[in-house]
Design an enzyme around this catalytic site. Structure first.
Site, mmCIF file in Angstrom:
data_model
loop_
_atom_site.group_PDB
_atom_site.id
_atom_site.type_symbol
_atom_site.label_atom_id
_atom_site.label_comp_id
_atom_site.label_asym_id
_atom_site.label_seq_id
_atom_site.Cartn_x
_atom_site.Cartn_y
_atom_site.Cartn_z
ATOM 1 N N PHE A 141 -23.661 -1.471 -33.420
ATOM 2 C CA PHE A 141 -24.637 -1.611 -32.348
ATOM 3 C C PHE A 141 -24.248 -0.699 -31.182
ATOM 4 C CE2 PHE A 141 -25.953 -4.017 -28.493
ATOM 5 C CZ PHE A 141 -27.318 -4.092 -28.739
ATOM 6 N N PRO A 161 -20.106 5.539 -21.549
ATOM 7 C CA PRO A 161 -19.021 5.699 -20.564
ATOM 8 C C PRO A 161 -19.465 5.256 -19.163
ATOM 9 C CG PRO A 161 -19.124 7.623 -21.984
ATOM 10 C CD PRO A 161 -20.305 6.764 -22.358
ATOM 11 N N GLY A 191 -22.421 -0.131 -18.710
ATOM 12 C CA GLY A 191 -21.994 -1.302 -19.472
ATOM 13 C C GLY A 191 -22.931 -2.455 -19.164
ATOM 14 N N GLU A 232 -20.867 -8.817 -25.251
ATOM 15 C CA GLU A 232 -22.165 -9.521 -25.272
ATOM 16 C C GLU A 232 -22.535 -10.040 -23.890
ATOM 17 O OE1 GLU A 232 -20.932 -8.572 -27.686
ATOM 18 O OE2 GLU A 232 -21.874 -9.101 -29.540
HETATM 19 C C1 LIG Z 1 -13.478 -4.920 -27.760
HETATM 20 C C2 LIG Z 1 -14.825 -4.471 -27.281
HETATM 21 C C3 LIG Z 1 -15.836 -4.254 -28.184
HETATM 22 C C4 LIG Z 1 -17.094 -3.788 -27.764
HETATM 23 N N1 LIG Z 1 -18.064 -3.521 -28.688
HETATM 24 C C5 LIG Z 1 -19.250 -3.011 -28.284
HETATM 25 C C6 LIG Z 1 -20.263 -2.658 -29.245
HETATM 26 O O1 LIG Z 1 -20.096 -2.849 -30.463
HETATM 27 N N2 LIG Z 1 -21.409 -2.103 -28.799
HETATM 28 C C7 LIG Z 1 -21.645 -1.886 -27.471
HETATM 29 O O2 LIG Z 1 -22.716 -1.391 -27.143
HETATM 30 N N3 LIG Z 1 -20.694 -2.200 -26.528
HETATM 31 C C8 LIG Z 1 -19.518 -2.751 -26.911
HETATM 32 N N4 LIG Z 1 -18.562 -3.080 -25.979
HETATM 33 C C9 LIG Z 1 -18.802 -2.797 -24.577
HETATM 34 C C10 LIG Z 1 -19.162 -4.058 -23.800
HETATM 35 O O3 LIG Z 1 -20.466 -4.478 -24.138
HETATM 36 C C11 LIG Z 1 -19.035 -3.720 -22.301
HETATM 37 O O4 LIG Z 1 -17.656 -3.534 -22.060
HETATM 38 C C12 LIG Z 1 -19.591 -4.808 -21.411
HETATM 39 O O5 LIG Z 1 -20.996 -4.818 -21.450
HETATM 40 C C13 LIG Z 1 -19.149 -4.614 -19.960
HETATM 41 O O6 LIG Z 1 -19.416 -3.307 -19.554
HETATM 42 P P1 LIG Z 1 -18.259 -2.412 -18.869
HETATM 43 O O7 LIG Z 1 -17.037 -2.524 -19.667
HETATM 44 O O8 LIG Z 1 -18.842 -1.067 -18.647
HETATM 45 O O9 LIG Z 1 -17.997 -3.126 -17.474
HETATM 46 P P2 LIG Z 1 -18.876 -2.946 -16.159
HETATM 47 O O10 LIG Z 1 -20.295 -3.215 -16.433
HETATM 48 O O11 LIG Z 1 -18.517 -1.661 -15.509
HETATM 49 O O12 LIG Z 1 -18.326 -4.145 -15.280
HETATM 50 C C14 LIG Z 1 -17.061 -4.106 -14.614
HETATM 51 C C15 LIG Z 1 -16.887 -5.468 -13.940
HETATM 52 O O13 LIG Z 1 -17.953 -5.661 -12.984
HETATM 53 C C16 LIG Z 1 -18.656 -6.844 -13.300
HETATM 54 N N5 LIG Z 1 -20.075 -6.644 -13.011
HETATM 55 C C17 LIG Z 1 -20.886 -5.671 -13.494
HETATM 56 N N6 LIG Z 1 -22.135 -5.825 -13.011
HETATM 57 C C18 LIG Z 1 -22.113 -6.923 -12.232
HETATM 58 C C19 LIG Z 1 -23.096 -7.616 -11.465
HETATM 59 N N7 LIG Z 1 -24.369 -7.215 -11.444
HETATM 60 N N8 LIG Z 1 -22.706 -8.714 -10.770
HETATM 61 C C20 LIG Z 1 -21.437 -9.158 -10.828
HETATM 62 N N9 LIG Z 1 -20.464 -8.552 -11.522
HETATM 63 C C21 LIG Z 1 -20.802 -7.450 -12.217
HETATM 64 C C22 LIG Z 1 -18.424 -7.085 -14.780
HETATM 65 O O14 LIG Z 1 -18.608 -8.432 -15.134
HETATM 66 C C23 LIG Z 1 -16.985 -6.631 -14.921
HETATM 67 O O15 LIG Z 1 -16.135 -7.665 -14.522
HETATM 68 C C24 LIG Z 1 -17.320 -3.573 -26.384
HETATM 69 C C25 LIG Z 1 -16.295 -3.835 -25.452
HETATM 70 C C26 LIG Z 1 -15.071 -4.282 -25.889
HETATM 71 C C27 LIG Z 1 -13.986 -4.544 -24.870
#
Ligand SMILES: Cc1cc2nc3c(=O)[nH]c(=O)nc-3n(C[C@H](O)[C@H](O)[C@H](O)COP(=O)(O)OP(=O)(O)OC[C@H]3O[C@@H](n4cnc5c(N)ncnc54)[C@H](O)[C@@H]3O)c2cc1C
Length: 382
Positions: A123, A128, A131, A360
């Site tokens: 998925f 980069p 998220g 998720e």
């Molecule tokens: C082991 C692993 C497997 C994964 N597998 C997949 C996959 O198969 N497919 C895929 O598409 N993605 C995958 N991901 C990515 C995952 O979905 C994202 O890491 C997740 O959505 C968070 O995005 P980010 O890491 O960019 O954090 P960010 O969105 O940059 O967030 C950083 C911090 O800010 C907080 N934050 C962000 N926005 C807000 C808001 N509006 N209000 C309050 N707090 C906020 C977040 O909760 C977090 O604590 C995976 C991640 C990991 C670690």
């Protein structure tokens, strides 16, 4: 709400326990250290029907109900979160989403291959620079000569190293749209990602799309439906899998803690007789029970296709993933130095639990969803 398992669900649970005991539990720490689950395990999961558990039998799946699927995620997650991750991305996020939104041709083409495990799906939403803010994705599609040309980078994509099919979300003039992109599409390249904290055997990677052309027949749903319909459905499915997988981690920690507290002696008696150890076990068991009820409730509502199943699944994921972290931390503490060493599973559960709060939709994103829903309609959530 009926939380009792039916005879058929109980029988499936026994089947999952036997599979996990023989095929998974003895090897999960090695997979974690090696950074991969083996192809032979994937073949066994496919043969058992666990890669198409909820896919109808007409497409080669096992046609399980959602409560049973929750039990599968719980039992697999109890032993190996990386293997549960495969089920999450392959079945919940992708196959179930194709089942919900795919055209008849797409279902006939992909579901039998995915349900049998002959082909694996991943998925591709995160990037980069995007998220939690899924609207911020920059992978782009452009229509050219009746085809859709995709350009961009997807990051953190679970099992992308070996997946055959990618569900890719992209931006364009008709709004965010999702595409089914086979691995052998010219211009698609997967770069392995190493060094992840938890679910270390889940073969993460980056998907680089450079002028990747797919036909219009590969659009999943309709143009512009990417977030509202497709991604929301996928994440709702994925949250249920992750909630039940988190419950599995916490149960493993609790079971190991009880066993260890009986065998480990300090100050002349087993540590289970120390009052503070009893307190830890009480808190763990209460948390595990509460998460069990939330997960069963979500599964039961999902089976009824109740509209509240979405928010109740969110609630289950929010609670179970945080609870797994709290319980795993207490389990490390209770096991002392042994809980910190990689000869024992507890440190793996502790690392895997953290991932559950990020995937998720992070804990903070669940908090926003739950608060907004509660403020708008508290009675429908309680
Ligand atoms: C082991 C692993 C497997 C994964 N597998 C997949 C996959 O198969 N497919 C895929 O598409 N993605 C995958 N991901 C990515 C995952 O979905 C994202 O890491 C997740 O959505 C968070 O995005 P980010 O890491 O960019 O954090 P960010 O969105 O940059 O967030 C950083 C911090 O800010 C907080 N934050 C962000 N926005 C807000 C808001 N509006 N209000 C309050 N707090 C906020 C977040 O909760 C977090 O604590 C995976 C991640 C990991 C670690």
């Amino acid at each position: 709400m009926n939380l009792e398992l039916t005879t058929a669900q109980q029988a499936l649970k026994e089947e999952f326990i036997t599979f996990v005991r023989t095929e998974l539990e003895p090897y999960a720490n090695d997979y974690d250290k090696q950074g991969a689950i083996p192809r032979s395990l994937i073949e066994k999961l496919g043969a058992a029907g666990y890669l198409g558990a909820t896919i109808p039998t007409a497409y080669g799946g096992r046609g399980m109900d959602q409560v049973s699927y929750g039990l599968l995620n719980e039992e697999i997650g109890r032993a190996c979160s990386s293997t549960r991750s495969l089920i999450t991305v392959h079945s919940s996020l992708t196959a179930e989403t194709i089942l919900r939104w795919g055209s008849q041709e797409q279902k006939e083409q992909w579901l039998p291959l995915l349900a049998s495990g002959q082909q694996l799906a991943a998925f591709g939403l995160s990037e980069p620079g995007a998220g939690s803010d899924t609207n911020g994705i920059t992978t782009a599609y452009e229509e050219k000569d009746g085809q859709y040309v995709l350009t961009g980078v997807k990051k953190w994509i679970t099992f992308s190293q070996i997946a055959n099919l990618f569900l890719i979300a992209a931006q364009g003039d008709k709004g965010i749209t999702t595409f089914l992109v086979p691995r052998d599409t010219p211009g698609l390249r997967v770069v392995p990602l190493e060094g992840i904290l938890g679910t270390r055997a889940s073969l993460l990677g980056e998907i680089h799309l450079e002028q990747c052309a797919v036909p219009a027949a590969n659009i999943l749903g309709r143009m512009g439906w990417g977030l509202q319909q497709i991604v929301n459905t996928a994440l709702d499915n994925g949250r249920y899998s992750v909630a039940c997988g988190s419950l599995g981690i916490a149960r493993a920690c609790l079971e190991s803690s009880i066993q260890y507290s009986k065998q480990r002696h300090q100050s002349g008696r087993p540590i289970k007789e120390h009052q503070l150890i009893k307190q830890k076990i009480t808190n763990m068991v209460t948390e595990v029970k509460a998460a069990t009820l939330l997960c069963r409730n979500a599964g039961w509502l999902r089976d009824k296709k109740d509209p509240d199943s979405f928010i109740q699944t969110t609630l289950a994921k929010y609670h179970a993933s945080r609870m797994a972290n709290a319980v795993a931390a207490e389990a490390v503490q209770l096991h002392g130095a042994l809980g910190c060493h990689d000869s024992f599973s507890i440190q793996r559960y502790f690392r895997d639990a953290k991932v559950m709060e990020i995937i998720e939709g992070s804990t903070e994103i669940q908090q926003i969803l739950i608060a907004d829903h509660s403020i708008a309609s508290l009675s429908s959530i309680l």
